[in-house]
Design a protein around this motif. Structure first.
Motif, PDB file in Angstrom:
ATOM      1  N   THR A 102       0.928  -1.301   0.034  1.00 55.64           N
ATOM      2  CA  THR A 102       0.170   0.061  -0.144  1.00 55.64           C
ATOM      3  C   THR A 102       0.841   1.355   0.076  1.00 55.64           C
ATOM      4  O   THR A 102       2.020   1.448   0.710  1.00 55.64           O
ATOM      5  CB  THR A 102      -0.929   0.097   1.275  1.00 55.64           C
ATOM      6  OG1 THR A 102      -1.677   1.216   1.112  1.00 55.64           O
ATOM      7  CG2 THR A 102      -0.264  -0.230   2.553  1.00 55.64           C
ATOM      8  N   GLY A 103       0.517   2.258  -0.838  1.00 54.59           N
ATOM      9  CA  GLY A 103       1.387   3.567  -0.964  1.00 54.59           C
ATOM     10  C   GLY A 103       2.582   3.315  -1.808  1.00 54.59           C
ATOM     11  O   GLY A 103       3.353   4.403  -1.991  1.00 54.59           O
TER      12      GLY A 103
ATOM     13  N   GLN B 177      -9.984   1.470  -8.769  1.00 59.14           N
ATOM     14  CA  GLN B 177      -9.970   0.977  -7.430  1.00 59.14           C
ATOM     15  C   GLN B 177     -11.171   1.396  -6.628  1.00 59.14           C
ATOM     16  O   GLN B 177     -11.904   0.225  -6.139  1.00 59.14           O
ATOM     17  CB  GLN B 177      -8.775   1.347  -6.712  1.00 59.14           C
ATOM     18  CG  GLN B 177      -8.611   0.493  -5.100  1.00 59.14           C
ATOM     19  CD  GLN B 177      -6.888   1.033  -4.891  1.00 59.14           C
ATOM     20  OE1 GLN B 177      -6.234   1.809  -5.302  1.00 59.14           O
ATOM     21  NE2 GLN B 177      -6.467   0.155  -3.718  1.00 59.14           N
TER      22      GLN B 177
ATOM     23  N   GLU C 298      -6.677  -3.258  -8.535  1.00 56.12           N
ATOM     24  CA  GLU C 298      -6.937  -4.211  -7.509  1.00 56.12           C
ATOM     25  C   GLU C 298      -8.330  -4.644  -7.816  1.00 56.12           C
ATOM     26  O   GLU C 298      -9.169  -4.591  -6.925  1.00 56.12           O
ATOM     27  CB  GLU C 298      -6.688  -3.412  -6.088  1.00 56.12           C
ATOM     28  CG  GLU C 298      -5.301  -2.704  -6.075  1.00 56.12           C
ATOM     29  CD  GLU C 298      -4.865  -2.794  -4.682  1.00 56.12           C
ATOM     30  OE1 GLU C 298      -5.506  -3.633  -3.740  1.00 56.12           O
ATOM     31  OE2 GLU C 298      -3.984  -2.053  -4.217  1.00 56.12           O
TER      32      GLU C 298
ATOM     33  N   GLY D 164      -9.390  -6.762  -5.214  1.00 57.38           N
ATOM     34  CA  GLY D 164      -9.034  -6.484  -3.655  1.00 57.38           C
ATOM     35  C   GLY D 164     -10.023  -6.890  -2.885  1.00 57.38           C
ATOM     36  O   GLY D 164      -9.948  -7.119  -1.584  1.00 57.38           O
TER      37      GLY D 164
END
Ligand SMILES: Nc1ncnc2c1ncn2[C@@H]1O[C@H](COP(=O)(O)OP(=O)(O)OP(=O)(O)O)[C@@H](O)[C@H]1O
Ligand SMILES: [Mg+2]
Length: 179
Positions: free
Chosen positions: A37-38, A86, A163, A166
């Motif tokens: 993440t990030g 996303q 994603e 996700g």
């Protein structure tokens, strides 16, 4: 088909989201990009669809220098690519059918062809019976499939999914990847 050369992206607040990224993807390839993440995955996608411009380097998709596209030319460019975001980005006040149809209306596809194509892609993603539902009446996985249907409706040369599995359980994830 797609090439990134020495890409860097620094946001206005000083965050270095990407640094010296080089990537080449040929027609017909199926590529996953994985990272914590990030780490800049969504930023990379925003550079590909022209939402953000690179601070350094060159983004080329299907022979087009995306970072140098004039603002007015971005919608035309986007006709060639499909993006599953996303956060889905479905229109809450439109039904499933209307959400998918909208992607074709904005590029002036004739009404009859729109109706036919929307039914086709709804069938493909297994949402035949949800045409009149609104996004908030659907589960997360169903909303994701609407987003996929919308992204593929125009038969884009490039399909980008941020994603796409996700929020799904392993079985649904497999189904989405197959799709
Ligand atoms: N519009 C923005 N302005 C400033 N910083 C941003 C912006 N968008 C993203 N960032 C920062 O850039 C970095 C990369 O973010 P990005 O959304 O690309 O990550 P990601 O890999 O998609 O993460 P996740 O897996 O959580 O979706 C993060 O540090 C984030 O805080
Ligand atoms: Mg992301």
């Amino acid at each position: 088909m797609l090439e990134l050369k020495h890409i860097a992206k620094t946001y206005k607040n000083g965050v270095n989201a990407l640094y010296n990224i080089n990537l080449k993807i040929d027609q017909g390839e199926f590529v996953y990009i994985i990272g914590p993440t990030g780490s800049g995955k969504s930023t990379l996608i925003k550079l590909l669809d022209g939402e953000e411009i690179p601070t350094k380097g060159k983004v080329e998709v299907a022979g087009i220098n995306v970072g140098k596209l004039k603002h007015s030319k971005v919608p035309l460019y986007r006709r060639n690519i499909g993006v599953v975001f996303q956060d889905f980005r479905l229109l809450e006040r439109k039904t499933v059918f209307e959400n998918i149809a909208f992607a074709l209306e904005v590029i002036n596809v004739p009404k009859e062809r729109i109706r036919k194509r929307v039914r086709e892609v709804m069938n493909l993603v297994g949402l035949d019976d949800k045409g009149n539902s609104f996004p908030q009446e659907l589960s997360g996985g169903q909303q994701q499939r609407v987003a996929i249907a919308r992204a593929i409706a125009n038969k884009p040369k490039l399909l980008i999914a941020d994603e796409p599995t996700g929020n799904l359980d392993p079985q649904k994830s497999d189904e989405i990847m197959t799709l």
